[in-house]
Design a protein around this motif. Structure first.
Motif, PDB file in Angstrom:
ATOM      1  N   LEU A 153     -73.156  23.014 -72.355  1.00 19.98           N
ATOM      2  CA  LEU A 153     -72.613  22.560 -73.629  1.00 19.98           C
ATOM      3  C   LEU A 153     -73.621  22.892 -74.714  1.00 19.98           C
ATOM      4  O   LEU A 153     -74.681  22.273 -74.785  1.00 19.98           O
ATOM      5  CB  LEU A 153     -72.323  21.062 -73.584  1.00 19.98           C
ATOM      6  CG  LEU A 153     -71.448  20.588 -72.417  1.00 19.98           C
ATOM      7  CD1 LEU A 153     -71.224  19.082 -72.503  1.00 19.98           C
ATOM      8  CD2 LEU A 153     -70.124  21.322 -72.392  1.00 19.98           C
ATOM      9  N   VAL A 154     -73.315  23.848 -75.570  1.00 20.71           N
ATOM     10  CA  VAL A 154     -74.329  24.387 -76.473  1.00 20.71           C
ATOM     11  C   VAL A 154     -74.366  23.717 -77.847  1.00 20.71           C
ATOM     12  O   VAL A 154     -75.388  23.785 -78.527  1.00 20.71           O
ATOM     13  CB  VAL A 154     -74.162  25.913 -76.654  1.00 20.71           C
ATOM     14  CG1 VAL A 154     -74.333  26.629 -75.333  1.00 20.71           C
ATOM     15  CG2 VAL A 154     -72.816  26.260 -77.269  1.00 20.71           C
ATOM     16  N   CYS A 155     -73.279  23.110 -78.279  1.00 21.94           N
ATOM     17  CA  CYS A 155     -73.244  22.542 -79.640  1.00 21.94           C
ATOM     18  C   CYS A 155     -73.378  21.036 -79.650  1.00 21.94           C
ATOM     19  O   CYS A 155     -74.159  20.472 -80.390  1.00 21.94           O
ATOM     20  CB  CYS A 155     -71.947  22.941 -80.343  1.00 21.94           C
ATOM     21  SG  CYS A 155     -71.834  24.703 -80.694  1.00 21.94           S
ATOM     22  N   SER A 156     -72.622  20.358 -78.845  1.00 17.86           N
ATOM     23  CA  SER A 156     -72.573  18.905 -78.832  1.00 17.86           C
ATOM     24  C   SER A 156     -72.349  18.479 -77.389  1.00 17.86           C
ATOM     25  O   SER A 156     -71.962  19.282 -76.544  1.00 17.86           O
ATOM     26  CB  SER A 156     -71.425  18.409 -79.719  1.00 17.86           C
ATOM     27  OG  SER A 156     -71.100  17.065 -79.448  1.00 17.86           O
ATOM     28  N   ASN A 157     -72.579  17.209 -77.095  1.00 14.39           N
ATOM     29  CA  ASN A 157     -72.287  16.723 -75.745  1.00 14.39           C
ATOM     30  C   ASN A 157     -70.984  15.940 -75.701  1.00 14.39           C
ATOM     31  O   ASN A 157     -70.695  15.243 -74.727  1.00 14.39           O
ATOM     32  CB  ASN A 157     -73.441  15.853 -75.235  1.00 14.39           C
ATOM     33  CG  ASN A 157     -73.567  14.530 -75.987  1.00 14.39           C
ATOM     34  OD1 ASN A 157     -73.225  14.441 -77.165  1.00 14.39           O
ATOM     35  ND2 ASN A 157     -74.094  13.519 -75.329  1.00 14.39           N
ATOM     36  N   SER A 158     -70.168  16.038 -76.756  1.00 16.52           N
ATOM     37  CA  SER A 158     -68.941  15.255 -76.855  1.00 16.52           C
ATOM     38  C   SER A 158     -67.692  16.099 -76.618  1.00 16.52           C
ATOM     39  O   SER A 158     -67.548  17.188 -77.173  1.00 16.52           O
ATOM     40  CB  SER A 158     -68.843  14.596 -78.231  1.00 16.52           C
ATOM     41  OG  SER A 158     -67.598  13.942 -78.376  1.00 16.52           O
ATOM     42  N   PHE A 159     -66.786  15.575 -75.804  1.00 17.24           N
ATOM     43  CA  PHE A 159     -65.486  16.189 -75.563  1.00 17.24           C
ATOM     44  C   PHE A 159     -64.412  15.612 -76.484  1.00 17.24           C
ATOM     45  O   PHE A 159     -63.233  15.898 -76.299  1.00 17.24           O
ATOM     46  CB  PHE A 159     -65.062  15.988 -74.097  1.00 17.24           C
ATOM     47  CG  PHE A 159     -65.759  16.900 -73.127  1.00 17.24           C
ATOM     48  CD1 PHE A 159     -65.117  18.019 -72.621  1.00 17.24           C
ATOM     49  CD2 PHE A 159     -67.053  16.643 -72.718  1.00 17.24           C
ATOM     50  CE1 PHE A 159     -65.752  18.869 -71.733  1.00 17.24           C
ATOM     51  CE2 PHE A 159     -67.704  17.480 -71.820  1.00 17.24           C
ATOM     52  CZ  PHE A 159     -67.048  18.602 -71.329  1.00 17.24           C
ATOM     53  N   GLY A 160     -64.803  14.809 -77.447  1.00 14.32           N
ATOM     54  CA  GLY A 160     -63.847  14.254 -78.398  1.00 14.32           C
ATOM     55  C   GLY A 160     -63.336  12.888 -77.994  1.00 14.32           C
ATOM     56  O   GLY A 160     -63.773  12.287 -76.999  1.00 14.32           O
ATOM     57  N   GLY A 217     -58.007  13.199 -76.555  1.00 15.25           N
ATOM     58  CA  GLY A 217     -57.825  12.265 -75.441  1.00 15.25           C
ATOM     59  C   GLY A 217     -56.596  12.581 -74.615  1.00 15.25           C
ATOM     60  O   GLY A 217     -56.600  12.438 -73.383  1.00 15.25           O
ATOM     61  N   LEU A 218     -55.524  13.013 -75.268  1.00 21.00           N
ATOM     62  CA  LEU A 218     -54.331  13.410 -74.534  1.00 21.00           C
ATOM     63  C   LEU A 218     -54.620  14.630 -73.666  1.00 21.00           C
ATOM     64  O   LEU A 218     -54.178  14.714 -72.518  1.00 21.00           O
ATOM     65  CB  LEU A 218     -53.184  13.711 -75.507  1.00 21.00           C
ATOM     66  CG  LEU A 218     -51.882  14.232 -74.891  1.00 21.00           C
ATOM     67  CD1 LEU A 218     -51.369  13.291 -73.800  1.00 21.00           C
ATOM     68  CD2 LEU A 218     -50.823  14.426 -75.967  1.00 21.00           C
ATOM     69  N   LEU A 219     -55.386  15.568 -74.208  1.00 20.25           N
ATOM     70  CA  LEU A 219     -55.774  16.742 -73.429  1.00 20.25           C
ATOM     71  C   LEU A 219     -56.596  16.329 -72.207  1.00 20.25           C
ATOM     72  O   LEU A 219     -56.432  16.898 -71.115  1.00 20.25           O
ATOM     73  CB  LEU A 219     -56.566  17.699 -74.319  1.00 20.25           C
ATOM     74  CG  LEU A 219     -56.518  19.192 -73.988  1.00 20.25           C
ATOM     75  CD1 LEU A 219     -55.098  19.693 -73.850  1.00 20.25           C
ATOM     76  CD2 LEU A 219     -57.251  19.986 -75.065  1.00 20.25           C
ATOM     77  N   ALA A 274     -65.558   8.063 -77.884  1.00 19.36           N
ATOM     78  CA  ALA A 274     -65.548   9.470 -77.487  1.00 19.36           C
ATOM     79  C   ALA A 274     -65.996   9.634 -76.039  1.00 19.36           C
ATOM     80  O   ALA A 274     -66.697   8.782 -75.486  1.00 19.36           O
ATOM     81  CB  ALA A 274     -66.464  10.287 -78.403  1.00 19.36           C
ATOM     82  N   LEU A 275     -65.569  10.739 -75.427  1.00 18.42           N
ATOM     83  CA  LEU A 275     -66.044  11.112 -74.093  1.00 18.42           C
ATOM     84  C   LEU A 275     -67.224  12.060 -74.281  1.00 18.42           C
ATOM     85  O   LEU A 275     -67.052  13.237 -74.605  1.00 18.42           O
ATOM     86  CB  LEU A 275     -64.930  11.797 -73.287  1.00 18.42           C
ATOM     87  CG  LEU A 275     -65.339  12.359 -71.913  1.00 18.42           C
ATOM     88  CD1 LEU A 275     -65.878  11.260 -71.011  1.00 18.42           C
ATOM     89  CD2 LEU A 275     -64.158  13.062 -71.249  1.00 18.42           C
ATOM     90  N   ALA A 276     -68.429  11.536 -74.116  1.00 12.10           N
ATOM     91  CA  ALA A 276     -69.652  12.336 -74.232  1.00 12.10           C
ATOM     92  C   ALA A 276     -70.389  12.272 -72.909  1.00 12.10           C
ATOM     93  O   ALA A 276     -70.239  11.319 -72.138  1.00 12.10           O
ATOM     94  CB  ALA A 276     -70.529  11.810 -75.366  1.00 12.10           C
ATOM     95  N   VAL A 277     -71.175  13.302 -72.625  1.00 10.52           N
ATOM     96  CA  VAL A 277     -71.803  13.402 -71.312  1.00 10.52           C
ATOM     97  C   VAL A 277     -73.303  13.641 -71.431  1.00 10.52           C
ATOM     98  O   VAL A 277     -73.804  14.117 -72.450  1.00 10.52           O
ATOM     99  CB  VAL A 277     -71.187  14.549 -70.479  1.00 10.52           C
ATOM    100  CG1 VAL A 277     -69.682  14.366 -70.339  1.00 10.52           C
ATOM    101  CG2 VAL A 277     -71.501  15.919 -71.084  1.00 10.52           C
ATOM    102  N   THR A 284     -62.746  20.772 -74.573  1.00  9.83           N
ATOM    103  CA  THR A 284     -61.623  20.391 -73.721  1.00  9.83           C
ATOM    104  C   THR A 284     -60.554  21.467 -73.716  1.00  9.83           C
ATOM    105  O   THR A 284     -59.936  21.748 -72.685  1.00  9.83           O
ATOM    106  CB  THR A 284     -61.026  19.049 -74.180  1.00  9.83           C
ATOM    107  OG1 THR A 284     -62.077  18.103 -74.391  1.00  9.83           O
ATOM    108  CG2 THR A 284     -60.080  18.500 -73.133  1.00  9.83           C
ATOM    109  N   ALA A 285     -60.337  22.107 -74.859  1.00  8.32           N
ATOM    110  CA  ALA A 285     -59.366  23.200 -74.922  1.00  8.32           C
ATOM    111  C   ALA A 285     -59.811  24.374 -74.061  1.00  8.32           C
ATOM    112  O   ALA A 285     -58.989  25.056 -73.440  1.00  8.32           O
ATOM    113  CB  ALA A 285     -59.164  23.642 -76.369  1.00  8.32           C
TER     114      ALA A 285
END
Length: 440
Positions: free
Chosen positions: A51-58, A67-69, A94-97, A349-350
């Motif tokens: 993950l190069v920009c952020s650790n969040s999947f939204g 979240g629906l995705l 948010a879903l962040a890792v 996620t996309a």
């Protein structure tokens, strides 16, 4: 006859997901990743799905587009989302890792799969046979040139940027306060408050700061992606633009004073231990010395230690409406599929969603089955329908959003209620589609 392996080019989120879906269908796959033999300008590790920009999947909530995705991918047994869930860190709604653990786990999991052969090294031409192209927005020059010859057209391009990351111990938490907007979810963001005088001075410094110079051809072709604008670009657009964007104070108040700040800089936890914090919405092309000088003007960050400063790089993507179908196959070569940011979808996620469908369809081709398109009422289906049918002349990357989903056929004023109905319809239609097409 021995089954020929499918080749997946690129070990990012899309390629990782595609390889997993192919192998889970019982088809052998070769996953090519050029790192560590060659690195892109944005990558720093040799792990899959870095993950190069952020650790969040939204947003996690399933009545939000991201979240629906997530929920759709869970229904389709996505390895990327499964590992994101496993290595999640607190991030409010948010879903962040923990990106280090996330990438390492995916690398080990795929490397140990009996049907996945992992090859390190650059692929300079598109191979024959069934191939999933997931080389990402920073495709190497040789492979990009081969794609140019194959498609007969130039890439489009835009600029993307990564936010700085700060050492947690260097943040003054006598000033920064913990809260999530509207008190939703766990209070997981550190918020640096600004009064009007501080905000205007900060904007003034941003506007006159020295930026990294773009090369001539880059200045001529650069197109900023509106959902990922550099913070200095927002500052130039107007006095209050940042306050209606990443610095908006709405829904936030300092529980020590009970007051809402004039502007707020939010920091999101980057790792499980809370040692690193990401400056939310602070993508930037400022020179590194300028970043330190100006970002340390932010209250609470006067002594901030940066483990990574913001960077900016050119992303490239294909004119998907001219080249691809909603099955993610190339129209002129159906055995070649593609996924990820290369095809003009935007966001982590996309990318995983594209890899999921491309992997499913590549395996179906190998097994002598017809490729599938997803119901357009799902977020995944709507996204791939968009990138395959948008106007080629004005095509730009598209993130998941409810604006591309077919109308409900009824008027609903309440956005939460409307989005909830989108979600219910999507998950029901996806379950029916899965039962009809992917039943074991």
């Amino acid at each position: 006859m021995e089954q020929q392996p499918i080749q997946v080019i690129g070990g990012g989120l899309a390629g990782t997901e595609a390889a997993w879906q192919i192998a889970q269908a019982g088809v052998p796959v070769i996953l090519h990743e050029m790192r560590p033999k060659r690195f892109s300008p944005a990558h720093h590790t040799e792990h899959l799905a870095e993950l190069v920009c952020s650790n969040s999947f939204g947003a996690m909530a399933s009545d939000r587009a991201a979240g629906l995705l997530h929920e759709e991918l869970r229904q389709l047994n996505s390895i990327v989302i499964a590992k994101a869930d496993e290595h999640a860190v607190p991030a409010g709604g948010a879903l962040a890792v923990d990106r280090g653990q996330f990438g390492q786990d995916l690398t080990e999991t795929l490397s140990s799969h009996p049907l996945i052969e992992f090859r390190r090294g650059e692929v300079s031409t598109v191979p024959e046979g069934i191939v999933v192209l997931a080389s990402g927005p920073l495709t190497s020059p040789d492979l990009a040139e081969d794609l140019h010859r194959f498609t007969g057209m130039e890439y489009l391009s835009f600029f993307d940027a990564a936010s700085p990351i700060i050492v947690g111990e260097s943040i003054n938490q006598d000033i920064a306060f913990m809260a999530s907007r509207y008190d939703k979810g766990e209070a997981a963001y550190l918020n640096c408050p600004m009064n009007k005088e501080q905000y205007l001075h900060f904007r003034e410094e941003l506007c006159k700061a020295e930026q990294t110079e773009l090369k001539g051809f880059e200045r001529e072709t650069a197109k900023f992606f509106e959902a990922c604008l550099p913070i200095e670009e927002l500052a130039h657009r107007g006095e209050d633009t940042m306050r209606y964007g990443p610095l908006k104070p709405v829904g936030l108040s300092d529980n020590r004073t009970g007051e809402r700040p004039y502007a707020v800089i939010q920091l999101r936890q980057e790792d499980k231990a809370g040692q690193l914090w990401n400056m939310v919405g602070f993508q930037t092309n400022l020179r590194w010395g300028e970043q330190k000088r100006i970002f340390q003007l932010i209250p609470g960050l006067e002594k901030a230690e940066f483990v990574r400063l913001g960077v900016m790089h050119r992303n490239t993507f294909l004119n998907a409406p001219q080249l691809m179908s909603a099955t993610l196959q190339f129209k002129q070569r159906p055995t070649l599929l593609a996924a990820g940011q290369l095809i003009g979808t935007e966001g982590y996620t996309a990318a995983a969603a594209g890899g999921c469908l491309a992997g499913i369809n590549a395996a179906r081709l190998a097994l002598g089955k017809e490729p599938l398109s997803l119901p357009p009422t799902t977020m995944m289906g709507a996204l791939f329908e968009f990138i395959s049918s948008a106007s080629p002349k004005h095509f730009q990357p598209m993130p998941p959003n409810f604006g591309i989903v077919p109308d409900l056929g009824m008027r609903i004023k309440s956005k939460p209620e409307k989005y909830g109905k989108y979600r219910d319809r999507s998950l029901a239609d996806l379950a029916t589609w899965k039962s009809a097409n992917l039943a074991v």
